[in-house]
Design a protein around this motif. Structure first.
Motif, short mmCIF file in Angstrom:
data_model
loop_
_atom_site.label_atom_id
_atom_site.label_comp_id
_atom_site.label_asym_id
_atom_site.label_seq_id
_atom_site.Cartn_x
_atom_site.Cartn_y
_atom_site.Cartn_z
N GLU A 64 0.84 -1.20 0.00
CA GLU A 64 0.00 0.00 0.00
C GLU A 64 0.88 1.25 0.00
N SER A 109 -2.47 5.22 -2.83
CA SER A 109 -3.44 4.14 -3.05
C SER A 109 -4.47 4.08 -1.94
N VAL A 110 -4.07 4.35 -0.70
CA VAL A 110 -5.03 4.38 0.41
C VAL A 110 -5.99 5.54 0.24
N MET A 111 -5.48 6.72 -0.13
CA MET A 111 -6.36 7.88 -0.34
C MET A 111 -7.29 7.66 -1.52
N ARG A 112 -6.80 7.04 -2.58
CA ARG A 112 -7.62 6.79 -3.76
C ARG A 112 -8.74 5.79 -3.45
N ARG A 113 -8.44 4.80 -2.62
CA ARG A 113 -9.43 3.78 -2.29
C ARG A 113 -10.42 4.27 -1.23
N ASP A 114 -9.96 5.03 -0.24
CA ASP A 114 -10.78 5.40 0.91
C ASP A 114 -11.15 6.88 0.94
N TRP A 115 -11.20 7.55 -0.19
CA TRP A 115 -11.43 9.00 -0.18
C TRP A 115 -12.83 9.34 0.32
N LYS A 116 -13.81 8.49 0.09
CA LYS A 116 -15.18 8.81 0.52
C LYS A 116 -15.28 8.83 2.04
N ILE A 117 -14.78 7.80 2.69
CA ILE A 117 -14.87 7.75 4.16
C ILE A 117 -14.02 8.83 4.80
N LEU A 118 -12.85 9.13 4.22
CA LEU A 118 -12.01 10.19 4.76
C LEU A 118 -12.67 11.56 4.61
N CYS A 166 -15.52 11.68 7.30
CA CYS A 166 -14.95 11.88 8.64
C CYS A 166 -14.40 13.30 8.81
#
Length: 110
Positions: A59, A63-72, A75
């Motif tokens: 990771e 890649s983490v930001m691209r995958r989890d941008w909605k939840i971030l 929040c």
């Protein structure tokens, strides 16, 4: 375990092996998971970034930001909203409360 490090793109290596100094520019096509190269004769070539579909790459922050941008985003918006609500409550309490009540609330009991 999540280890964030730069992901190596094998598409760059494949294109360099194929064309060498004839590459003018390269870009990453994230939608197709390929690297696309513009060659000096005007033609375009591409190569996949994955050696094997089952290969688990490490990771990266991107890649983490691209995958989890909605939840971030949710929040972050919730935290900003709660902060604004707390500032508004403190301002309203400071302007409308009795000074004796404010003084009593500022003392901490041990």
């Amino acid at each position: 375990m999540l280890t964030l490090q730069r992901r190596q793109l094998v598409g760059h290596d494949i294109l360099l092996a194929r064309h060498g100094n004839h590459i003018c520019s390269m870009r990453v096509d994230r939608g197709n998971d390929t690297v696309v190269a513009l060659l000096d004769d005007g033609s375009v070539d591409s190569a996949p970034n994955l050696i094997s579909p089952n290969l688990q790459l490490p990771e990266t922050v991107a890649s983490v930001m691209r995958r989890d941008w909605k939840i971030l985003t949710v929040c972050g918006a919730a935290a900003a909203g709660m902060g604004a609500l707390m500032v508004a409550a403190a301002f309203a309490l400071g302007t409308t409360a009795d000074p004796a009540m404010l003084e009593m609330m500022s003392y901490s009991s041990y």
